[in-house]
Design an enzyme around this catalytic site. Sequence first.
Site, PDB file in Angstrom:
ATOM      1  N   ILE A 166     -18.719  -3.662   6.865  1.00 46.97           N
ATOM      2  CA  ILE A 166     -19.252  -4.986   6.501  1.00 46.97           C
ATOM      3  C   ILE A 166     -19.351  -5.869   7.746  1.00 46.97           C
ATOM      4  CG2 ILE A 166     -19.023  -6.993   4.972  1.00 46.97           C
ATOM      5  CD1 ILE A 166     -17.302  -5.274   3.126  1.00 46.97           C
ATOM      6  N   GLU A 169      -7.281  -2.324   7.082  1.00 45.88           N
ATOM      7  CA  GLU A 169      -7.366  -0.969   6.532  1.00 45.88           C
ATOM      8  C   GLU A 169      -7.973  -1.164   5.151  1.00 45.88           C
ATOM      9  OE1 GLU A 169      -6.763   1.981   7.758  1.00 45.88           O
ATOM     10  OE2 GLU A 169      -6.054   1.279   9.709  1.00 45.88           O
ATOM     11  N   THR A 204     -10.922  -9.223  -1.270  1.00 49.64           N
ATOM     12  CA  THR A 204     -11.488  -8.285  -2.239  1.00 49.64           C
ATOM     13  C   THR A 204     -11.176  -8.685  -3.681  1.00 49.64           C
ATOM     14  OG1 THR A 204     -11.246  -5.999  -3.019  1.00 49.64           O
ATOM     15  CG2 THR A 204      -9.383  -6.889  -1.845  1.00 49.64           C
ATOM     16  N   ASP A 205     -11.998  -8.212  -4.600  1.00 54.46           N
ATOM     17  CA  ASP A 205     -11.716  -8.445  -6.027  1.00 54.46           C
ATOM     18  C   ASP A 205     -10.518  -7.634  -6.510  1.00 54.46           C
ATOM     19  OD1 ASP A 205     -12.900  -5.924  -5.994  1.00 54.46           O
ATOM     20  OD2 ASP A 205     -14.477  -6.388  -7.434  1.00 54.46           O
ATOM     21  N   GLU A 206     -10.104  -6.620  -5.709  1.00 54.57           N
ATOM     22  CA  GLU A 206      -9.019  -5.739  -6.175  1.00 54.57           C
ATOM     23  C   GLU A 206      -7.689  -6.476  -6.304  1.00 54.57           C
ATOM     24  OE1 GLU A 206      -8.764  -1.847  -4.552  1.00 54.57           O
ATOM     25  OE2 GLU A 206     -10.929  -1.628  -4.406  1.00 54.57           O
ATOM     26  N   TYR A 241      -3.173  -0.820  -0.972  1.00 57.58           N
ATOM     27  CA  TYR A 241      -4.264  -1.573  -0.320  1.00 57.58           C
ATOM     28  C   TYR A 241      -4.398  -2.964  -0.932  1.00 57.58           C
ATOM     29  CZ  TYR A 241      -9.027  -3.335   0.272  1.00 57.58           C
ATOM     30  OH  TYR A 241     -10.105  -4.155   0.495  1.00 57.58           O
ATOM     31  N   LYS A 256      -3.785  -6.719   0.634  1.00 60.44           N
ATOM     32  CA  LYS A 256      -4.821  -7.765   0.699  1.00 60.44           C
ATOM     33  C   LYS A 256      -4.353  -9.009  -0.071  1.00 60.44           C
ATOM     34  CE  LYS A 256      -8.457  -7.687   2.278  1.00 60.44           C
ATOM     35  NZ  LYS A 256      -8.968  -7.985   3.659  1.00 60.44           N
ATOM     36  N   LEU A 293     -17.342   5.913  -2.001  1.00 57.01           N
ATOM     37  CA  LEU A 293     -18.102   6.671  -3.005  1.00 57.01           C
ATOM     38  C   LEU A 293     -19.589   6.873  -2.649  1.00 57.01           C
ATOM     39  CD1 LEU A 293     -18.040   8.070  -5.828  1.00 57.01           C
ATOM     40  CD2 LEU A 293     -18.824   5.888  -6.751  1.00 57.01           C
TER      41      LEU A 293
END
Length: 360
Positions: free
Chosen positions: A13, A86, A136-138, A162, A166, A202
């Site tokens: 990105i 990462e 991130t949305d995670e 991860y 974040k 993916l």
Amino acid sequence: MRTYLVTGGAGFIGSNYIHYMFRKYDNEIRIINVDVLTYAGNLENLKDIENRENYTFVRADITDKEAIAKIFAENEIDRVVHFAAESHVDRSIKNPEVFVKTNVLGTAVMLNCAKAAWELPDGSFKEGKKFLHVSTDEVYGSLEDDGTYFYETTPYAPHSPYSASKASSDMLVKAYIDTYHFPANITNCSNNYGPYQFPEKLIPLIINNALHGKKLPVYGDGKNVRDWLYVDDHAKAIDMVQENGRLGETYNVGGHNEKQNIEIINIIIDTLLEMLPADDPRRALVSKDLITYVEDRKGHDRRYAIAPDKIKAEIGWEPETMFKEGIKKTIAWYFEHEDWMKNVTSGDYQKYYEDMYQNR
Ligand code: NAD
Ligand code: DAU
């Protein structure tokens, strides 16, 4: 002229963002890209801009306070855009520690160095300085298949090492905002796709494996849902938030494009067959028979879906690239950049730094 310090600009990105910014601002800005070049950093991503007078690459680790403080001491930095991290969930499951080091400690170092450089004796900050933390949305955890969404107010509930790292980095940024009125924003974005994405993720993995007749691994039942956003739309959102967002605020960024993983894989195969010329020998290799269900990812989040209502209402950003168009552009890019993929999969890309920078 505004000077940007971009961290992780040799990654997926970050490199797309640097290209976007030079397309948009050309010689009106200066960019310093600091990246340590892990396996995910690839200077070939930036080769068409590396000789610009208003671009500088510095190889340094964001956890190295002296190196980062030196960049701030030697340059009047106006904007920090912090991508370095990462980023791959599967790697975090195997080796969590480096995620904590880079994502948490590295963010602390970036915040501290920016604060030290920008803070005035009365505790306020120099006019116009801004720090944007790319997240991130995670961090919001996992949704059921029930039509609910992640909002900026959704409580954090990370599951993987991860996303936990974040989430911790986001909390640090929020702590700097609350404690020091540090001039920062956070963006929490959904899954990106597009050029220069490392083929562990993916979409590039499926494109590359399909073109080589290799198995296409589907974790679990293939029905996990991700909300895909074309990477240029993310770059645009970051710039718009940094320039027009309210300082201290978080903005969710998403594609309004929820798809099950198995749908993504089927779309990629159909699009490859549509785009490959009739006489291209790779046509014979691309097939849905390559789809192989494999053991599920540990702690696999079921569904992510962003509600980008706030960024639309306050800033006027919304996704522009429809998935059908974005996936075609992405596949076309991988067709045109076979050498990039070969260099990445062979490991040759890691020699680029030695050839281009060490020997100057
Ligand atoms: P990436 O893995 O492709 O790139 C990460 C970059 O950071 C690499 O160039 C790497 O060399 C650099 N880096 C890693 N550790 C470093 C360190 N210690 N010091 C300096 N540089 C270091 O990642 P990406 O997919 O481009 O993601 C960029 C950012 O965006 C990350 O913060 C990630 O959490 C976030 N994000 C990613 C997505 C996505 O779909 N990929 C979505 C939302 C948010
Ligand atoms: O949501 C934003 C996040 O998207 C970013 O913060 C991360 O940095 C980025 O890596 C990405 O995380 P995901 O885990 O969602 O992306 P990944 O490409 O690894 O996987 C997407 C989905 O596909 C996920 O449900 C797992 C599944 N998958 C993945 C791979 C690599 C497979 O089924 N097979 C595979 O081989």
